[in-house]
Write a protein that holds these residues in place. Structure first.
Motif, mmCIF file in Angstrom:
data_model
loop_
_atom_site.group_PDB
_atom_site.id
_atom_site.type_symbol
_atom_site.label_atom_id
_atom_site.label_comp_id
_atom_site.label_asym_id
_atom_site.label_seq_id
_atom_site.Cartn_x
_atom_site.Cartn_y
_atom_site.Cartn_z
ATOM 1 N N ARG A 84 9.255 -9.929 5.311
ATOM 2 C CA ARG A 84 8.985 -9.090 4.148
ATOM 3 C C ARG A 84 9.274 -9.874 2.879
ATOM 4 N N GLU A 85 8.379 -9.743 1.896
ATOM 5 C CA GLU A 85 8.455 -10.531 0.676
ATOM 6 C C GLU A 85 8.934 -9.681 -0.494
ATOM 7 N N GLN A 86 9.503 -10.347 -1.497
ATOM 8 C CA GLN A 86 9.892 -9.706 -2.751
ATOM 9 C C GLN A 86 8.740 -9.853 -3.742
ATOM 10 N N LEU A 87 7.847 -8.869 -3.756
ATOM 11 C CA LEU A 87 6.691 -8.877 -4.655
ATOM 12 C C LEU A 87 6.508 -7.483 -5.229
ATOM 13 N N ASP A 88 5.919 -7.405 -6.435
ATOM 14 C CA ASP A 88 5.553 -6.082 -6.908
ATOM 15 C C ASP A 88 4.256 -5.655 -6.221
ATOM 16 N N VAL A 89 3.927 -4.383 -6.370
ATOM 17 C CA VAL A 89 2.810 -3.819 -5.618
ATOM 18 C C VAL A 89 1.499 -4.518 -5.929
ATOM 19 N N GLU A 90 1.209 -4.714 -7.220
ATOM 20 C CA GLU A 90 -0.090 -5.304 -7.555
ATOM 21 C C GLU A 90 -0.230 -6.718 -7.010
ATOM 22 N N PHE A 113 10.462 -1.881 -0.311
ATOM 23 C CA PHE A 113 9.263 -1.278 -0.909
ATOM 24 C C PHE A 113 9.552 0.154 -1.341
ATOM 25 N N ASP A 114 9.264 0.456 -2.599
ATOM 26 C CA ASP A 114 9.405 1.793 -3.152
ATOM 27 C C ASP A 114 8.004 2.384 -3.279
ATOM 28 N N PRO A 115 7.695 3.445 -2.545
ATOM 29 C CA PRO A 115 6.329 3.991 -2.625
ATOM 30 C C PRO A 115 5.936 4.445 -4.016
ATOM 31 N N ALA A 116 6.924 4.723 -4.865
ATOM 32 C CA ALA A 116 6.587 5.100 -6.242
ATOM 33 C C ALA A 116 5.849 3.972 -6.959
ATOM 34 N N GLY A 117 6.075 2.737 -6.542
ATOM 35 C CA GLY A 117 5.356 1.620 -7.148
ATOM 36 C C GLY A 117 3.866 1.701 -6.892
ATOM 37 N N LEU A 118 3.489 2.088 -5.680
ATOM 38 C CA LEU A 118 2.061 2.245 -5.389
ATOM 39 C C LEU A 118 1.519 3.503 -6.053
ATOM 40 N N ASP A 119 2.312 4.572 -6.081
ATOM 41 C CA ASP A 119 1.892 5.764 -6.844
ATOM 42 C C ASP A 119 1.496 5.367 -8.265
ATOM 43 N N GLY A 120 2.378 4.606 -8.920
ATOM 44 C CA GLY A 120 2.138 4.233 -10.305
ATOM 45 C C GLY A 120 0.954 3.307 -10.466
ATOM 46 N N ALA A 121 0.788 2.369 -9.530
ATOM 47 C CA ALA A 121 -0.350 1.444 -9.620
ATOM 48 C C ALA A 121 -1.666 2.182 -9.470
ATOM 49 N N LEU A 122 -1.701 3.193 -8.594
ATOM 50 C CA LEU A 122 -2.921 3.976 -8.410
ATOM 51 C C LEU A 122 -3.170 4.899 -9.607
ATOM 52 N N VAL A 129 2.240 2.632 4.310
ATOM 53 C CA VAL A 129 2.871 2.074 5.511
ATOM 54 C C VAL A 129 2.577 0.579 5.612
ATOM 55 N N ALA A 130 1.374 0.189 5.217
ATOM 56 C CA ALA A 130 1.026 -1.236 5.242
ATOM 57 C C ALA A 130 1.942 -2.035 4.323
ATOM 58 N N LEU A 131 2.192 -1.537 3.116
ATOM 59 C CA LEU A 131 3.069 -2.263 2.198
ATOM 60 C C LEU A 131 4.529 -2.175 2.637
ATOM 61 N N TRP A 132 4.934 -1.077 3.242
ATOM 62 C CA TRP A 132 6.291 -0.987 3.800
ATOM 63 C C TRP A 132 6.525 -2.099 4.824
ATOM 64 N N ASN A 133 5.521 -2.422 5.598
ATOM 65 C CA ASN A 133 5.631 -3.490 6.591
ATOM 66 C C ASN A 133 5.723 -4.870 5.963
ATOM 67 N N ARG A 134 5.309 -5.005 4.719
ATOM 68 C CA ARG A 134 5.123 -6.323 4.125
ATOM 69 C C ARG A 134 6.102 -6.663 3.000
ATOM 70 N N LEU A 183 11.519 3.128 9.305
ATOM 71 C CA LEU A 183 10.276 3.866 9.050
ATOM 72 C C LEU A 183 10.539 5.365 8.950
ATOM 73 N N VAL A 184 11.388 5.894 9.808
ATOM 74 C CA VAL A 184 11.734 7.315 9.726
ATOM 75 C C VAL A 184 12.319 7.629 8.350
ATOM 76 N N SER A 185 13.207 6.770 7.868
ATOM 77 C CA SER A 185 13.794 6.972 6.535
ATOM 78 C C SER A 185 12.743 6.874 5.436
ATOM 79 N N PHE A 186 11.775 5.995 5.621
ATOM 80 C CA PHE A 186 10.712 5.820 4.633
ATOM 81 C C PHE A 186 9.805 7.046 4.582
ATOM 82 N N LEU A 187 9.444 7.596 5.749
ATOM 83 C CA LEU A 187 8.518 8.723 5.801
ATOM 84 C C LEU A 187 9.169 10.043 5.413
ATOM 85 N N ALA A 188 10.457 10.167 5.693
ATOM 86 C CA ALA A 188 11.120 11.472 5.597
ATOM 87 C C ALA A 188 10.941 12.186 4.260
#
Length: 382
Positions: free
Chosen positions: A21-27, A55-64, A46-51, A348-353
């Motif tokens: 897993r890498e330290q990158l921003d979403v974009e 990973f904070d899903p709010a980052g993808l929320d904001g990018a979209l 889930v794809a970005l969580w793996n990578r 993953l359970v913690s990520f989805l919950a």
């Protein structure tokens, strides 16, 4: 230079951020992996969580929401999330395929509209979709323009052809089941071979950066572009690409300096998203999916199930379940592999919950119909 099957596998994993897993921003991450399959709203997350590390899903929320990452019909005529700056060349590359498959579809042709009329309608829709519009709103706009209703199937073909982005509508993963559309901010050129060919050269190079080394057949599979066009793009890129020999003698292409780790580089286990792009990026799916397992993963209607990736290869499937993650392995796995998968499942359970603990729940019918598992375990429980 000849390369082995195992080396090709590790090259894919390295470029797709799956060796660690890498330290990158979403974009930056979206640009690195080229495109995220996105017809299932949870999958890009889930794809970005793996990578990505932490990973904070709010980052993808904001990018979209900010349209820095955009979701649209692109490669293989399916929905992908891509970096906004990649959208225009990718869409121009796909123009002949999209035009032929959508405006040439019998469901659109039954409307009686020709290419010029379709172009006028698309131009009007893009002006109308200066803010998010629902399917119903676009349908009413078309009816106003035509003076008569347009069949829903014909409308769908036109929407998929038009350079529209899916606008976030909320929900656990930014998009709900009823889509909303907005005009693309980077408007592609929708006519003329020069724009299409130039876009394809960019797309092919970007594909190789994220998925190479690869053959012409692989590039055609990833894009759903005719092989003749792909060959012409490869030839136009000329000395900008390296040539290698695959394990079966197939000619492969790559970008100079791209990662090619040794075949014995360790690959950690992963719980891959449904329709993850790495499973769909090659004509020879054997790079990641053992041939005996392909029909278990890709179902008869095209659904590609969430998979267990073990030592870089698909070894089973998974789904959320009461109390954790149900993992079904197609062959026996050693205890240390199960322990590593359990650690992934806990994360993953913690990520989805907080958002959707039963992500992919509507695909449970595939398990009801039978998954040929050698062993099934409940992972990630308390």
């Amino acid at each position: 230079m000849k390369t082995s099957a195992q080396s090709l596998n590790r090259a894919t994993l390295a470029r797709q951020l799956l060796l660690r897993r890498e330290q990158l921003d979403v974009e930056d991450a979206v640009r690195r992996v080229v495109a995220l399959q996105a017809q299932e709203p949870a999958s890009p997350y889930v794809a970005l969580w793996n990578r990505l590390e932490d990973f904070d899903p709010a980052g993808l929320d904001g990018a979209l929401a900010g349209r820095r990452t955009v979701k649209a019909t692109l490669m293989r005529l399916t929905l992908h999330a891509v970096h906004a700056e990649d959208y225009r060349p990718f869409r121009e590359a796909m123009e002949p395929t999209l035009r032929g498959s959508r405006l040439g579809d019998p469901r659109f042709r039954s409307s009686g509209l020709g290419p010029d009329e379709a172009a006028d309608l698309v131009g009007d829709l893009l002006g109308y979709a200066d803010r998010p519009r629902t399917t119903a709103e676009l349908g009413r706009r078309l009816e106003e323009r035509l003076g008569a209703p347009m069949e829903p199937a014909a409308q769908r073909m036109l929407r998929q052809y038009a350079p529209l982005w899916h606008a976030p509508t909320g929900g656990a993963w930014s998009f709900e089941t009823r889509p909303s559309y907005v005009a693309s901010g980077a408007r592609p050129v929708l006519a003329g071979p020069d724009a299409a060919d130039g876009g394809l050269r960019i797309l092919i190079r970007r594909y190789l950066e994220g998925f190479g080394p690869a053959s012409v057949a692989d590039m055609a599979q990833f894009t759903l572009v005719q092989r003749a066009r792909v060959r012409a793009a490869v030839q136009a890129l000329g000395d900008g690409l390296e040539r290698l020999e695959g394990p079966d003698g197939t000619e492969l292409y790559d970008v100079p300096g791209a990662p090619r780790p040794a075949g014995d580089t360790p690959a950690p286990p992963r719980l891959m998203a449904m329709w993850d792009s790495v499973l769909l990026a090659y004509a020879d799916r054997g790079r990641l999916i053992p041939p005996a397992y392909r029909k278990h993963v890709t179902r008869v209607n095209g659904d590609v199930l969430p998979t267990l990736l073990v030592d870089g290869h698909v070894a089973g499937v998974w789904r959320p379940a009461v109390g954790g993650i149900e993992a079904a392995a197609f062959h026996p796995l050693p205890d240390d592999t199960w322990q590593a998968l359990d650690a992934e499942a806990r994360a993953l359970v913690s990520f989805l919950a907080p958002r959707d603990p039963r992500a992919y729940g509507r695909y449970g019918h595939w398990w009801t119909k039978g998954i040929p598992a050698a062993e099934t375990r409940l992972l990630g429980g308390c």
